[in-house]
Enzyme design. Structure first.
Site: not given
Ligand SMILES: *Cc1c(COP(=O)(O)O)cnc(C)c1O
Length: 381
Positions: A46, A98, A170, A195
């Site tokens: 992690r 978004y 973003d 994306k």
């Protein structure tokens, strides 16, 4: 180093134990120590993973940032950024946002005493009016979805720095190939690597690229403390996607330009939203801050009708009807019933998000085939 070279080489070294040219997928949860506390920089997966580390170095290089911190999704990355805030803090965000980002701010962080304001950032006066002593973060998304408005990053940064407020952009819709917000003064860049960075519609992953060592430390702390890390195989897939990012986005932009022009001439098409058009209200800003105009194109029909739009979307064969964007294959979507269904119709219509508005994520296929596909679909109505 120029972009195309960085896309292939940055952050990636041959594996020291085998010489493997590709970063291995380190599918492990822990690392053996030779004595308590004696290890090779990796303790628990992690906290550190070599595949993830290579991806983080690559992303930092592509955005000219100090470091990058990866998460299980774009929204998990945004969640980590919002965790740097405290109750009483306020966010000012672009209003054309978004949907998932809007939901995270208004449905989750609002419950923890973090207030979000939404404003059209073209109007810096309106933006300045919302700033107060509690304002800690300005959130920009550009180009916006699905209306493809462009926010002038430098202009907003000037306002923010006057008030010592951090700015996050973003950059998902542009990708680092088209736009580098840190070069324009932003403190952080968010990516849904799902994306363009991944680029093949086969992975969900997110990242924050930061300007300073202090922000890197804070976000790495949250990455480890809250634990929303991506798996090593997903990191590998994004690393592989990045190697062709410049080729894919260049081709997709070229295709989008031709498709936007085709749509503009079509007798059945109403308005075409594409920042590459000279009469787009933010065309000059787009020219200044982006290397090309992106591969997203939205359009509506002269006779605004949801049922006609539905017919078109169900008859295209190469443009698949689906959410998401930025993959090699072209997609078509219906914001009114898909990504923006939760926004009241009255509010949608105000910004031009009509019932017949369709959004294209243009892929890298042969553009003649894409145009023929649209032509066939229009012939159907
Ligand atoms: C998809 C998307 C996100 C969210 O990313 P996920 O990887 O789906 O969590 C955030 N911002 C923009 C602009 C997006 O398109």
């Amino acid at each position: 180093m120029k972009f195309g070279t960085k896309a292939i080489h940055a952050g990636v070294e041959p594996d020291p134990s085998t010489g493997a040219i590709m970063t291995p997928i380190f599918q492990t949860s822990t690392y053996v120590q030779s004595a308590p506390g004696k290890h090779q920089g990796f303790e628990y997966a992690r906290t550190q993973n070599p595949t993830r580390l290579a991806l983080e170095k690559s992303l930092a290089a592509l955005e000219n940032g100090h470091d990058a911190i990866c998460f299980g999704s774009g929204l998990a990355a945004m969640d980590a950024i919002l965790k740097t805030l405290s109750p009483g803090d306020e966010i000012i965000s672009t209003n054309d946002l978004y949907g998932g980002s809007y939901r995270l701010m208004t449905k989750i962080y609002s419950r923890f005493g973090i207030k979000s304001h939404f404003v059209n950032m073209d109007d810096t006066k309106k933006l300045e009016k919302l700033i107060n002593a509690n304002t800690k973060l300005i959130w920009i998304e550009t180009p916006t979805n699905p209306m493809l408005n462009i926010v002038d990053i430098r202009k907003v940064v000037r306002v923010a720095s006057k008030h010592k407020i951090k700015v996050c952009v973003d950059n998902t819709f542009a990708s680092p190939y088209l736009q580098n917000p840190i070069d324009m003064g932003a403190d952080m860049v968010l990516h849904s690597a799902t994306k363009y960075l991944g680029g093949h519609s086969d992975v969900i992953l997110g990242a924050v690229v930061v300007k300073t060592a202090a922000l890197a430390k804070e976000l790495h702390f949250i990455q480890n403390a809250a634990g929303a890390v991506p798996g090593p195989q997903d990191c590998f897939l994004v690393l592989r996607g990045i190697k062709t990012l410049h080729l894919r986005v260049e081709r997709a932009c070229k295709n989008a330009k031709k498709i936007a022009k085709y749509l503009q001439m079509h007798p059945k098409v109403g308005k075409v939203y594409y920042p590459g058009f000279k009469d787009h209200p933010n065309h000059e800003v787009a020219k200044k801050q982006m290397r090309d105009f992106g591969a997203m194109v939205s359009f509506d029909l002269k006779k605004d009708s949801e049922s006609t739009a539905r017919k078109i979307m169900s008859s295209t064969k190469l443009f698949s009807l689906a959410e998401s964007l930025g993959g090699v294959e072209s997609l078509i979507g219906h914001p009114a019933t898909m990504t923006h269904a939760s926004i009241p119709k009255k509010d949608r219509m105000k910004v031009g998000l009509t019932d017949s508005l369709m959004r294209l994520s243009v892929g890298v296929e042969d553009v003649d085939d894409l145009i023929e596909d649209l032509e066939n679909a229009f012939a159907n109505i």
